[in-house]
Design an enzyme around this catalytic site. Structure first.
Site, PDB file in Angstrom:
ATOM      1  N   GLU A 140       9.673   8.347 -17.335  1.00  0.00           N
ATOM      2  CA  GLU A 140       8.318   8.899 -17.523  1.00  0.00           C
ATOM      3  C   GLU A 140       7.790   8.592 -18.917  1.00  0.00           C
ATOM      4  OE1 GLU A 140       8.184  13.103 -16.342  1.00  0.00           O
ATOM      5  OE2 GLU A 140       9.612  12.614 -14.760  1.00  0.00           O
ATOM      6  N   HIS A 172       0.829  -1.218   0.000  1.00  0.00           N
ATOM      7  CA  HIS A 172       0.000   0.000   0.000  1.00  0.00           C
ATOM      8  C   HIS A 172       0.864   1.268   0.000  1.00  0.00           C
ATOM      9  CE1 HIS A 172      -3.337  -2.701   1.244  1.00  0.00           C
ATOM     10  NE2 HIS A 172      -2.384  -3.251   1.994  1.00  0.00           N
ATOM     11  N   LYS A 184      16.648  21.222 -11.104  1.00  0.00           N
ATOM     12  CA  LYS A 184      15.913  20.003 -11.450  1.00  0.00           C
ATOM     13  C   LYS A 184      16.729  18.963 -12.195  1.00  0.00           C
ATOM     14  CE  LYS A 184      11.706  19.905 -12.036  1.00  0.00           C
ATOM     15  NZ  LYS A 184      10.499  19.318 -11.576  1.00  0.00           N
ATOM     16  N   TYR A 206     -11.113 -13.242 -45.310  1.00  0.00           N
ATOM     17  CA  TYR A 206     -10.395 -11.969 -45.325  1.00  0.00           C
ATOM     18  C   TYR A 206     -11.342 -10.797 -45.562  1.00  0.00           C
ATOM     19  CZ  TYR A 206      -7.233  -8.191 -46.617  1.00  0.00           C
ATOM     20  OH  TYR A 206      -6.583  -6.992 -46.663  1.00  0.00           O
ATOM     21  N   SER A 265      15.535  21.259 -16.281  1.00  0.00           N
ATOM     22  CA  SER A 265      14.363  22.073 -16.567  1.00  0.00           C
ATOM     23  C   SER A 265      14.836  23.361 -17.212  1.00  0.00           C
ATOM     24  CB  SER A 265      13.641  22.373 -15.258  1.00  0.00           C
ATOM     25  OG  SER A 265      12.929  23.583 -15.361  1.00  0.00           O
ATOM     26  N   GLN A 319      -6.231  -4.992 -43.111  1.00  0.00           N
ATOM     27  CA  GLN A 319      -5.042  -4.228 -43.501  1.00  0.00           C
ATOM     28  C   GLN A 319      -4.604  -3.297 -42.356  1.00  0.00           C
ATOM     29  OE1 GLN A 319      -4.395  -2.936 -47.641  1.00  0.00           O
ATOM     30  NE2 GLN A 319      -4.767  -0.874 -46.903  1.00  0.00           N
TER      31      GLN A 319
END
Ligand code: ARG
Length: 455
Positions: free
Chosen positions: A287, A153, A280, A314, A274, A319
């Site tokens: 990410e 948790h 930073k 088909y 940054s 496609q």
């Protein structure tokens, strides 16, 4: 191509809309290999002459060479890669080229090409996964005795070794390898010779061409052969699971890199700054991997949705399989390729991990076990330890600092040895159960994974 039946050419926009060559040109090598096997089979069965076969095979080999070298460019006016190869062949060798399409259809061609393409790509992805697992395992070995809080948790739960935590990811990626191998084995049957859908009246030998192309056998029903895209869905599902694993790992790395945790530091070469905040250091790669996960799920959903209403056999809808599939392949490859070196170069801040493990009462389970091992029922021990934790919070101390007389006020069982029994080192070292967090258990996991990697 179908000039006989039509009085007018396709509208220019419709032609563009209908065409797939801008993405299926990726499969030119597979398409040509498939055509070579087909021509050889036709000649072996006496359906075309040996002379025509030689002209076809030589012509196809020269087209392959020219495409590989860049001497030949794709003609974007062709509808798809199959039409392009056939048209180019006929331009080079004349009438013999027109015989290649005997006893086959583009429907079985595309099904064969995608299978062969995916087969090769799966091998590459397995190799990338193996590198990642090897790198994770090396990191785990370096950190097999580093103590860190384990969480449930996202609350500090029990002390674990960082090596143990990393090996959990090694197990996930190992399963991904096995999933890809399973899917490859199930896919490796050739639909070539299914023709449009019903098979053919020519005396073809489907097994011969399947063997030439490295398939383990043939698909047993021609309708299924041309209308099945399960293998694309299976692979995209396996890719989605890989991405989900990468995304969970990314999420942890992002958290661990934050100033609040400071458990790890990513190498400068895998982070960005940054444009406005000079302090930073952002985990952009992790990410982006987390972000691209949604895109691969989308590719899977594209195919599942595209297939769900299709009548046999088909349909042109199919496609649409290739762009989603290719995107999934490219995305997974890119992410794995960046992830492995990011892990390899990641610095582990063991001192911060240890400090975090010291706070948060993560040895409370071991304190309860201390009482239980000396005769108290676990539930009673659990309750007493809960009360002791509350008392510590009140006093502003941790279990390791609470004086013995305070302990003994809760139970006479407590003695001086409790402190060594609940030290973080003991908590970790005593968890020698198989798969557990002790150094010995983690070493066994590392050895098992390394053995798996040899296969
Ligand atoms: N370009 C087609 C595809 O990608 C090849 C098969 C076309 N077959 C047909 N009957 N139009 O699916």
């Amino acid at each position: 191509m179908w000039a006989g039946r039509f009085a007018k050419a396709l509208d220019a926009k419709a032609d563009d809309f209908n065409s797939s060559i801008r993405f299926d040109c990726k499969m030119y090598a597979q398409d040509i290999r498939g055509s070579i096997a087909h021509a050889e089979m036709l000649a072996a069965q006496g359906i075309i002459s040996q002379e025509d076969c030689t002209a076809i095979v030589d012509g196809l080999c020269s087209i392959l060479e020219d495409l590989d070298s860049g001497a030949l460019e794709f003609d974007m006016r062709c509808e798809d890669i199959h039409m392009f190869v056939e048209a180019e062949l006929t331009a080079r060798i004349g009438d013999a080229g027109k015989r290649l399409h005997t006893a086959r259809s583009r429907n079985d061609q595309v099904a064969v090409d995608v299978r062969m393409y995916l087969r090769d790509e799966a091998e590459e992805i397995i190799a990338l996964l193996k590198t990642l697992v090897a790198d994770i395992t090396d990191k785990a070995e370096e950190n097999k005795a580093v103590i860190v809080p384990g969480y449930t948790h996202l609350q500090r739960a029990q002390p674990i070794t960082f090596g143990h935590h990393l090996m959990a990811y090694a197990m996930m990626f190992l399963r991904d390898i096995s999933r890809l191998r399973d899917a490859s084995a199930r896919m490796n049957f050739s639909p070539l010779g299914s023709c449009a859908l019903a098979g053919t009246t020519y005396p073809t030998d489907r097994r011969m061409e399947a063997a030439k192309l490295g398939f383990d056998g043939i698909t047993l029903n021609s309708i299924d052969g041309v209308s099945d895209r399960d293998f694309c869905i299976e692979f995209l599902s396996a890719f989605s699971t890989i991405m989900m694993h990468l995304s969970r790992f990314s999420e942890e790395i992002i958290l661990w890199s934050s100033w609040e945790f400071r458990y790890v530091e990513l190498d400068d070469s895998y982070t960005t700054g940054s444009s406005i905040m000079p302090q930073k250091k952002n985990s952009d790669m992790a990410e982006l991997v987390r972000g691209k996960t949604g895109r691969v799920y989308g590719d899977l959903l594209t195919l599942l949705t595209m297939m769900k209403g299709l009548p046999l056999a088909y349909n042109k809808d199919m496609q649409e399989d290739k762009e989603a599939l290719f995107d999934g392949i490219e995305t997974v490859k890119m992410c794995l390729d960046i992830f492995a070196p990011m892990i390899r170069t990641m610095r582990v801040r063991s001192e911060n991990m240890y400090r975090a493990a010291q706070a948060g009462f993560i040895n409370a389970t071991d304190l309860a076990d201390y009482l239980t091992k000396r005769g108290m029922p676990f539930r009673s021990a659990y309750k007493i330890v809960g009360t002791i934790v509350a008392e510590c919070i009140e006093r502003g101390c941790v279990l390791d600092d609470l004086p013995l007389d305070a302990y003994r006020a809760h139970s006479e069982i407590f003695a001086d040895d409790l402190y060594s029994e609940i030290s973080l080192e003991t908590c970790v070292e005593k968890r020698i159960s198989e798969g557990g967090t002790s150094v010995a258990s983690v070493e066994a996991q590392i050895a098992a994974v390394r053995k798996e990697l040899e296969v």
